[in-house]
Design an enzyme around this catalytic site. Structure first.
Site, PDB file in Angstrom:
ATOM      1  N   VAL A   1      -7.239  22.693 -14.556  1.00 52.90           N
ATOM      2  CA  VAL A   1      -7.208  21.757 -13.418  1.00 52.90           C
ATOM      3  C   VAL A   1      -8.525  20.990 -13.328  1.00 52.90           C
ATOM      4  O   VAL A   1      -8.543  19.757 -13.223  1.00 52.90           O
ATOM      5  CB  VAL A   1      -6.924  22.521 -12.098  1.00 52.90           C
ATOM      6  CG1 VAL A   1      -7.139  21.636 -10.889  1.00 52.90           C
ATOM      7  CG2 VAL A   1      -5.513  23.074 -12.111  1.00 52.90           C
TER       8      VAL A   1
ATOM      9  N   VAL B   1      -4.026  26.604  -1.666  1.00 54.38           N
ATOM     10  CA  VAL B   1      -5.090  25.652  -1.345  1.00 54.38           C
ATOM     11  C   VAL B   1      -5.425  25.569   0.153  1.00 54.38           C
ATOM     12  O   VAL B   1      -6.594  25.421   0.521  1.00 54.38           O
ATOM     13  CB  VAL B   1      -4.786  24.261  -1.955  1.00 54.38           C
ATOM     14  CG1 VAL B   1      -3.614  23.572  -1.288  1.00 54.38           C
ATOM     15  CG2 VAL B   1      -6.013  23.387  -1.918  1.00 54.38           C
TER      16      VAL B   1
ATOM     17  N   ALA C   1       2.986  12.424  -3.773  1.00 57.63           N
ATOM     18  CA  ALA C   1       3.119  11.483  -4.892  1.00 57.63           C
ATOM     19  C   ALA C   1       4.443  11.717  -5.618  1.00 57.63           C
ATOM     20  O   ALA C   1       5.145  10.763  -5.984  1.00 57.63           O
ATOM     21  CB  ALA C   1       1.949  11.660  -5.854  1.00 57.63           C
ATOM     22  N   ARG C   2       4.799  13.010  -5.787  1.00 60.09           N
ATOM     23  CA  ARG C   2       6.072  13.343  -6.443  1.00 60.09           C
ATOM     24  C   ARG C   2       7.240  12.789  -5.617  1.00 60.09           C
ATOM     25  O   ARG C   2       8.175  12.206  -6.154  1.00 60.09           O
ATOM     26  CB  ARG C   2       6.234  14.869  -6.565  1.00 60.09           C
ATOM     27  CG  ARG C   2       5.394  15.477  -7.662  1.00 60.09           C
ATOM     28  CD  ARG C   2       5.465  16.998  -7.634  1.00 60.09           C
ATOM     29  NE  ARG C   2       4.690  17.588  -8.711  1.00 60.09           N
ATOM     30  CZ  ARG C   2       4.047  18.751  -8.635  1.00 60.09           C
ATOM     31  NH1 ARG C   2       4.090  19.464  -7.526  1.00 60.09           N
ATOM     32  NH2 ARG C   2       3.370  19.217  -9.661  1.00 60.09           N
TER      33      ARG C   2
ATOM     34  N   HIS D   1       0.969  23.680   1.290  1.00 62.06           N
ATOM     35  CA  HIS D   1       1.276  23.343  -0.106  1.00 62.06           C
ATOM     36  C   HIS D   1       1.942  24.586  -0.675  1.00 62.06           C
ATOM     37  O   HIS D   1       1.280  25.516  -1.129  1.00 62.06           O
ATOM     38  CB  HIS D   1      -0.019  22.991  -0.861  1.00 62.06           C
ATOM     39  CG  HIS D   1       0.184  22.892  -2.340  1.00 62.06           C
ATOM     40  ND1 HIS D   1       0.990  21.944  -2.917  1.00 62.06           N
ATOM     41  CD2 HIS D   1      -0.295  23.631  -3.368  1.00 62.06           C
ATOM     42  CE1 HIS D   1       0.994  22.101  -4.221  1.00 62.06           C
ATOM     43  NE2 HIS D   1       0.223  23.129  -4.520  1.00 62.06           N
TER      44      HIS D   1
ATOM     45  N   HIS E   1       7.073   4.625   1.918  1.00 56.82           N
ATOM     46  CA  HIS E   1       6.079   5.297   2.756  1.00 56.82           C
ATOM     47  C   HIS E   1       6.692   6.600   3.252  1.00 56.82           C
ATOM     48  O   HIS E   1       7.612   6.593   4.070  1.00 56.82           O
ATOM     49  CB  HIS E   1       5.660   4.369   3.905  1.00 56.82           C
ATOM     50  CG  HIS E   1       5.164   3.074   3.366  1.00 56.82           C
ATOM     51  ND1 HIS E   1       3.926   2.942   2.776  1.00 56.82           N
ATOM     52  CD2 HIS E   1       5.764   1.883   3.230  1.00 56.82           C
ATOM     53  CE1 HIS E   1       3.788   1.721   2.317  1.00 56.82           C
ATOM     54  NE2 HIS E   1       4.887   1.047   2.583  1.00 56.82           N
TER      55      HIS E   1
ATOM     56  N   ARG F   1       0.444  38.566  -3.297  1.00 52.48           N
ATOM     57  CA  ARG F   1      -0.183  37.272  -3.021  1.00 52.48           C
ATOM     58  C   ARG F   1      -1.472  37.479  -2.217  1.00 52.48           C
ATOM     59  O   ARG F   1      -2.471  36.804  -2.437  1.00 52.48           O
ATOM     60  CB  ARG F   1       0.824  36.438  -2.216  1.00 52.48           C
ATOM     61  CG  ARG F   1       0.655  34.954  -2.342  1.00 52.48           C
ATOM     62  CD  ARG F   1       1.801  34.291  -1.605  1.00 52.48           C
ATOM     63  NE  ARG F   1       1.304  33.212  -0.762  1.00 52.48           N
ATOM     64  CZ  ARG F   1       1.507  31.935  -1.006  1.00 52.48           C
ATOM     65  NH1 ARG F   1       2.165  31.558  -2.062  1.00 52.48           N
ATOM     66  NH2 ARG F   1       1.064  31.011  -0.185  1.00 52.48           N
TER      67      ARG F   1
ATOM     68  N   ASP G   1       2.329  16.627  -3.944  1.00 56.15           N
ATOM     69  CA  ASP G   1       3.738  16.725  -3.535  1.00 56.15           C
ATOM     70  C   ASP G   1       4.212  15.372  -2.982  1.00 56.15           C
ATOM     71  O   ASP G   1       5.331  14.932  -3.235  1.00 56.15           O
ATOM     72  CB  ASP G   1       3.910  17.801  -2.446  1.00 56.15           C
ATOM     73  CG  ASP G   1       3.092  19.038  -2.759  1.00 56.15           C
ATOM     74  OD1 ASP G   1       3.675  20.094  -2.999  1.00 56.15           O
ATOM     75  OD2 ASP G   1       1.843  18.941  -2.786  1.00 56.15           O
TER      76      ASP G   1
ATOM     77  N   THR H   1      -8.163  24.988  -5.565  1.00 57.42           N
ATOM     78  CA  THR H   1      -7.722  26.361  -5.871  1.00 57.42           C
ATOM     79  C   THR H   1      -6.611  26.811  -4.915  1.00 57.42           C
ATOM     80  O   THR H   1      -6.701  26.585  -3.705  1.00 57.42           O
ATOM     81  CB  THR H   1      -8.927  27.323  -5.748  1.00 57.42           C
ATOM     82  OG1 THR H   1      -9.959  26.842  -6.595  1.00 57.42           O
ATOM     83  CG2 THR H   1      -8.554  28.740  -6.151  1.00 57.42           C
TER      84      THR H   1
HETATM   85  P1  NAD Z   1      -7.941  28.219 -15.250  1.00 59.42           P
HETATM   86  O1  NAD Z   1      -7.842  29.701 -15.389  1.00 59.42           O
HETATM   87  O2  NAD Z   1      -7.655  27.345 -16.419  1.00 59.42           O
HETATM   88  O3  NAD Z   1      -9.427  27.869 -14.739  1.00 59.42           O
HETATM   89  C1  NAD Z   1     -10.098  28.576 -13.752  1.00 59.42           C
HETATM   90  C2  NAD Z   1     -11.568  28.477 -14.062  1.00 59.42           C
HETATM   91  O4  NAD Z   1     -12.298  29.075 -12.986  1.00 59.42           O
HETATM   92  C3  NAD Z   1     -11.974  29.214 -15.361  1.00 59.42           C
HETATM   93  O5  NAD Z   1     -12.684  28.332 -16.208  1.00 59.42           O
HETATM   94  C4  NAD Z   1     -12.856  30.345 -14.833  1.00 59.42           C
HETATM   95  O6  NAD Z   1     -13.876  30.710 -15.742  1.00 59.42           O
HETATM   96  C5  NAD Z   1     -13.402  29.735 -13.555  1.00 59.42           C
HETATM   97  N1  NAD Z   1     -13.951  30.734 -12.644  1.00 59.42           N
HETATM   98  C6  NAD Z   1     -13.418  31.931 -12.286  1.00 59.42           C
HETATM   99  N2  NAD Z   1     -14.250  32.574 -11.439  1.00 59.42           N
HETATM  100  C7  NAD Z   1     -15.317  31.763 -11.253  1.00 59.42           C
HETATM  101  C8  NAD Z   1     -16.505  31.868 -10.475  1.00 59.42           C
HETATM  102  N3  NAD Z   1     -16.749  32.958  -9.731  1.00 59.42           N
HETATM  103  N4  NAD Z   1     -17.366  30.846 -10.509  1.00 59.42           N
HETATM  104  C9  NAD Z   1     -17.131  29.745 -11.257  1.00 59.42           C
HETATM  105  N5  NAD Z   1     -16.018  29.584 -12.012  1.00 59.42           N
HETATM  106  C10 NAD Z   1     -15.130  30.583 -12.001  1.00 59.42           C
HETATM  107  O7  NAD Z   1      -7.020  27.839 -14.021  1.00 59.42           O
HETATM  108  P2  NAD Z   1      -6.453  26.362 -13.670  1.00 59.42           P
HETATM  109  O8  NAD Z   1      -5.122  26.192 -14.308  1.00 59.42           O
HETATM  110  O9  NAD Z   1      -7.518  25.363 -13.928  1.00 59.42           O
HETATM  111  O10 NAD Z   1      -6.206  26.507 -12.095  1.00 59.42           O
HETATM  112  C11 NAD Z   1      -7.293  26.567 -11.188  1.00 59.42           C
HETATM  113  C12 NAD Z   1      -6.779  26.702  -9.763  1.00 59.42           C
HETATM  114  O11 NAD Z   1      -6.098  25.519  -9.373  1.00 59.42           O
HETATM  115  C13 NAD Z   1      -5.763  27.847  -9.576  1.00 59.42           C
HETATM  116  O12 NAD Z   1      -6.034  28.497  -8.351  1.00 59.42           O
HETATM  117  C14 NAD Z   1      -4.437  27.121  -9.510  1.00 59.42           C
HETATM  118  O13 NAD Z   1      -3.462  27.865  -8.796  1.00 59.42           O
HETATM  119  C15 NAD Z   1      -4.864  25.879  -8.762  1.00 59.42           C
HETATM  120  N6  NAD Z   1      -3.907  24.761  -8.802  1.00 59.42           N
HETATM  121  C16 NAD Z   1      -3.785  24.045  -7.649  1.00 59.42           C
HETATM  122  C17 NAD Z   1      -2.879  22.995  -7.567  1.00 59.42           C
HETATM  123  C18 NAD Z   1      -2.743  22.235  -6.263  1.00 59.42           C
HETATM  124  O14 NAD Z   1      -1.820  21.433  -6.074  1.00 59.42           O
HETATM  125  N7  NAD Z   1      -3.664  22.448  -5.329  1.00 59.42           N
HETATM  126  C19 NAD Z   1      -2.104  22.645  -8.689  1.00 59.42           C
HETATM  127  C20 NAD Z   1      -2.279  23.382  -9.863  1.00 59.42           C
HETATM  128  C21 NAD Z   1      -3.172  24.453  -9.907  1.00 59.42           C
END
Ligand code: NAD
Length: 317
Positions: free
Chosen positions: A16, A126, A154-155, A179, A172, A92, A152, A123
């Site tokens: 992400v 969220v 945008a989708r 989320h 609109h 969860r 969501d 994260t």
């Molecule tokens: P990922 O595992 O690819 O990346 C997570 C990163 O966080 C890793 O590089 C890890 O080393 C790092 N990390 C872990 N602990 C850490 C710390 N204490 N300090 C600094 N870095 C740390 O995961 P991802 O696919 O990139 O997803 C990241 C987050 O985004 C997840 O929580 C996922 O659920 C969320 N996400 C949110 C949405 C949204 O709509 N808000 C959509 C998709 C994913």
């Protein structure tokens, strides 16, 4: 001297985080300094090298480097996409507790650095992680934002645009609430240009029907599950949503985006962070736009609020 410094620090250089960074580099002009921080320093270094090697093909120049928490001091925005994945058999709430500890290890040094800008959280879950950021940082609510239901929404606009054969820019509509599973579309607020979609459904029964609206809403709600089933994770869309929000902040756009923002009496609720249409400018949240919901929509919204509150209350902060 160039005083137009727009510095973003990204914490969490996973899929992400790096999709966001890649969008920033390719869109160009949004910021001119990007710092990458990750608990895995080698990964952050490698990502910085990789992005820097593409700069010759990018629209505008940017300083990109792997850094540490001292670099947060003069940043405008801290984007957090760091997190741990759910373990087998883990609830969860357990995951939430572990991510809260991850956030503690991030927010404490960021605040200590003297950072005085805006937090933007991606994260999951969220809405809760944004509230955790608010509680741990003790920043003003206007300076703590989550991506909320921006992706969501945008989708939804894309799918409605496809259904009515209209450019999504002229649709609109908002997805509001958590989320997650309790998010929903207040149909009473959906407009094609300035015409309510409910009126269009009524006027043109031969071509359109309400059942299709429900199907589209369900498609939006389950989109992430479908993508995860197909490719294990979602990242491009959320990366682009992050870039859009950062652009709105640094450009002082006062754009309406459905971010996760703290309710302070809007919709009759307080304390909770939840996805709502919000005016976003240079200082973060300028104003939450309160929609004129029907009684049924109000009920769905308060259920979503209740759910988020329950999860937050279950956390040890
Ligand atoms: P990922 O595992 O690819 O990346 C997570 C990163 O966080 C890793 O590089 C890890 O080393 C790092 N990390 C872990 N602990 C850490 C710390 N204490 N300090 C600094 N870095 C740390 O995961 P991802 O696919 O990139 O997803 C990241 C987050 O985004 C997840 O929580 C996922 O659920 C969320 N996400 C949110 C949405 C949204 O709509 N808000 C959509 C998709 C994913």
């Amino acid at each position: 001297m160039n005083t137009d410094k727009r510095k973003v620090v990204l914490i969490g250089t996973g899929m992400v985080g790096m999709s966001f960074a890649y969008a920033l580099v390719n869109q160009g002009g949004i910021c001119n300094e990007l710092v990458l921080i990750d608990v895995n320093k080698e990964r952050a270094n490698g990502e910085a090298m990789d992005l820097n090697h593409g700069l010759a093909f990018a629209k505008s120049n940017m300083r990109i480097y792997a850094g540490d928490y001292h670099d947060c001091k003069d940043a405008d925005i801290i984007v957090i996409a760091a997190g741990v994945a759910q373990k087998e058999g883990e609830s969860r709430l357990d995951l939430l507790q572990r991510n809260t500890e991850v956030f503690r290890s991030i927010i404490t040094p960021v605040v200590k650095s003297g950072f005085d800008g805006i937090f933007l959280v991606a994260t999951n879950p969220v809405d809760i992680m944004t509230r955790v950021t608010y509680e741990l940082s003790r920043f003003g609510a206007s300076r703590v934002i989550g991506t909320g239901t921006s992706l969501d929404t945008a989708r939804l606009r894309y799918l409605l645009g496809d259904y009515f054969t209209v450019d999504p820019k002229n649709i609109h509509a908002y997805v509001i609430g958590e989320h997650g599973d309790s998010e929903f579309v207040p149909l009473s607020q959906v407009m094609l240009a300035t015409k309510p979609v409910l009126t269009i459904l009524e006027d043109d029964r031969n071509n359109y029907c309400r059942k299709d609206m429900e199907r589209i809403e369900e498609q939006v709600r389950t989109a992430a599950y479908k993508i995860i089933e197909a490719k294990r994770a979602t990242y491009y869309g959320i990366g682009m949503a992050l870039a859009r929000i950062v652009k709105a902040i640094l450009g002082d756009e006062n754009s309406v985006l459905t971010v996760s923002a703290k309710l302070c009496g809007e919709y009759g609720e307080r304390h909770v962070f939840i996805g709502v249409p919000t005016i976003i400018g240079r200082n973060g949240v300028k104003e939450i736009v309160e929609l004129d919901l029907t009684d049924e929509e109000k009920e769905k919204f308060s259920k979503s609020v209740q759910l988020l509150d329950e999860y937050f209350e279950g956390l040890k902060l």
